[in-house]
Design a protein around this motif. Structure first.
Motif, PDB file in Angstrom:
ATOM      1  N   LYS A 166      13.840  -1.507   1.854  1.00  0.00           N
ATOM      2  CA  LYS A 166      13.795  -2.237   0.589  1.00  0.00           C
ATOM      3  C   LYS A 166      12.480  -2.995   0.436  1.00  0.00           C
ATOM      4  O   LYS A 166      11.889  -3.029  -0.645  1.00  0.00           O
ATOM      5  CB  LYS A 166      14.976  -3.203   0.501  1.00  0.00           C
ATOM      6  N   LEU A 169       9.620  -0.480  -0.316  1.00  0.00           N
ATOM      7  CA  LEU A 169       9.660   0.014  -1.688  1.00  0.00           C
ATOM      8  C   LEU A 169       9.236  -1.070  -2.678  1.00  0.00           C
ATOM      9  O   LEU A 169       8.567  -0.783  -3.675  1.00  0.00           O
ATOM     10  CB  LEU A 169      11.056   0.519  -2.025  1.00  0.00           C
ATOM     11  N   SER A 170       9.597  -2.322  -2.397  1.00  0.00           N
ATOM     12  CA  SER A 170       9.210  -3.405  -3.301  1.00  0.00           C
ATOM     13  C   SER A 170       7.703  -3.627  -3.288  1.00  0.00           C
ATOM     14  O   SER A 170       7.090  -3.877  -4.335  1.00  0.00           O
ATOM     15  CB  SER A 170       9.936  -4.699  -2.922  1.00  0.00           C
ATOM     16  N   LEU A 172       5.509  -1.285  -2.428  1.00  0.00           N
ATOM     17  CA  LEU A 172       4.918  -0.058  -2.950  1.00  0.00           C
ATOM     18  C   LEU A 172       4.855  -0.064  -4.476  1.00  0.00           C
ATOM     19  O   LEU A 172       3.981   0.564  -5.073  1.00  0.00           O
ATOM     20  CB  LEU A 172       5.735   1.139  -2.460  1.00  0.00           C
ATOM     21  N   TYR A 173       5.758  -0.796  -5.081  1.00  0.00           N
ATOM     22  CA  TYR A 173       5.861  -0.834  -6.538  1.00  0.00           C
ATOM     23  C   TYR A 173       4.619  -1.416  -7.193  1.00  0.00           C
ATOM     24  O   TYR A 173       4.315  -1.135  -8.335  1.00  0.00           O
ATOM     25  CB  TYR A 173       7.110  -1.624  -6.943  1.00  0.00           C
ATOM     26  N   GLN A 175       3.885  -4.731  -7.660  1.00  0.00           N
ATOM     27  CA  GLN A 175       4.043  -6.052  -8.255  1.00  0.00           C
ATOM     28  C   GLN A 175       4.559  -6.980  -7.166  1.00  0.00           C
ATOM     29  O   GLN A 175       5.744  -6.998  -6.862  1.00  0.00           O
ATOM     30  CB  GLN A 175       5.010  -6.007  -9.447  1.00  0.00           C
ATOM     31  N   TRP A 176       3.629  -7.717  -6.577  1.00  0.00           N
ATOM     32  CA  TRP A 176       3.964  -8.545  -5.423  1.00  0.00           C
ATOM     33  C   TRP A 176       4.252  -9.978  -5.860  1.00  0.00           C
ATOM     34  O   TRP A 176       3.381 -10.648  -6.434  1.00  0.00           O
ATOM     35  CB  TRP A 176       2.817  -8.560  -4.417  1.00  0.00           C
TER      36      TRP A 176
END
Length: 250
Positions: A166, A169-170, A172-173, A175-176
């Motif tokens: 999870k 993937l977060s 990788l998106y 938007q940190w």
């Protein structure tokens, strides 16, 4: 240069002392030239001089990076240089133009999502907006690499299990989320969330990480927590002392 130290040096001089093709990752947030009152750095240079300086230190970074070396560069999307009579500046675009001319390859851009962001004061009349001041206060991280993107060496898995999946993937998106640094140790504060995320996604354990603008030592702190080696440069003797004292706490 000996790793796991912060050197009281101008970043251009410091970068020139690194061996060519020796650095795995650069994480940094340079001065934006927006009149921050640093104790030893003039943050209101003529724009041409500022971007010449930017070109010089980024050229030093490029030389020092390994062929699979990477950079994570935190800057705002835009800046206002009206005080220099240069007007508004698409700062992230200016930086990428310089980087691409040097030879960097683009690997993505991260949109930083600050918790509880500050909003700028409105300007002009909402009833008759003949010249609305549309301003984006957000910052980003430009991710780039030297010659090739795939790492030359492999390492043990970092993202393990469902929680690791999870988190991966977060990140990788692109938007940190991050919390703004509220402790005013120096005028060069940097959220710990940003280098932590960059280290997880862009480096392995024992890699050599460099921050040319170490400030209060945030990148070094993240490296120490994540078992990476680091070298930092900081022009201010006082900021160096603050960073070293901070590192002594872990």
């Amino acid at each position: 240069m000996e790793p796991n130290k912060i050197y009281n040096l101008n970043c251009i001089e410091g970068l020139s002392l690194l061996d060519e093709n020796s650095v795995d990752l650069v994480i940094t947030s340079p001065p934006y030239n927006v009149q921050v009152p640093y104790d030893t750095w003039l943050d209101n240079l003529p724009v041409e001089e500022y971007f010449s300086f930017t070109n010089s230190w980024l050229t030093g970074v490029y030389r020092a990076l390994r062929p699979d070396g990477r950079i994570a560069l935190n800057i705002p999307y835009e800046a206002n240089y009206n005080y220099l009579k240069w007007g508004r500046c698409f700062l992230s675009a200016e930086y990428w133009t310089i980087m691409s001319r040097i030879g960097f390859h683009f690997a993505g851009i991260v949109d930083l999502k600050e918790e509880h962001p500050q909003h700028h004061s409105p300007r002009g009349s909402w009833m008759s907006p003949s010249a609305p001041y549309i301003y984006n206060p957000k910052e980003c991280v430009i991710i780039a690499y030297k010659d090739h993107w795939r790492k030359d060496k492999q390492s043990d898995k970092y993202f393990v299990g469902e929680e690791g999946r999870k988190e991966y993937l977060s990140l990788l998106y692109g938007q940190w989320p991050y919390r703004a640094e509220t402790k005013k140790r120096t005028q060069a504060n940097f959220s710990l969330d940003i280098p932590m995320s960059a280290l997880k996604m862009l480096s392995w354990e024992d890699d050599l990480i460099v921050d040319p603008f170490m400030g209060s030592g945030t990148t070094a702190l993240a490296c120490k927590m994540m078992k990476r080696n680091y070298i930092g440069y900081e022009i201010s003797p006082e900021y160096c002392k603050i960073a070293e004292a901070r590192l002594d706490t872990i």
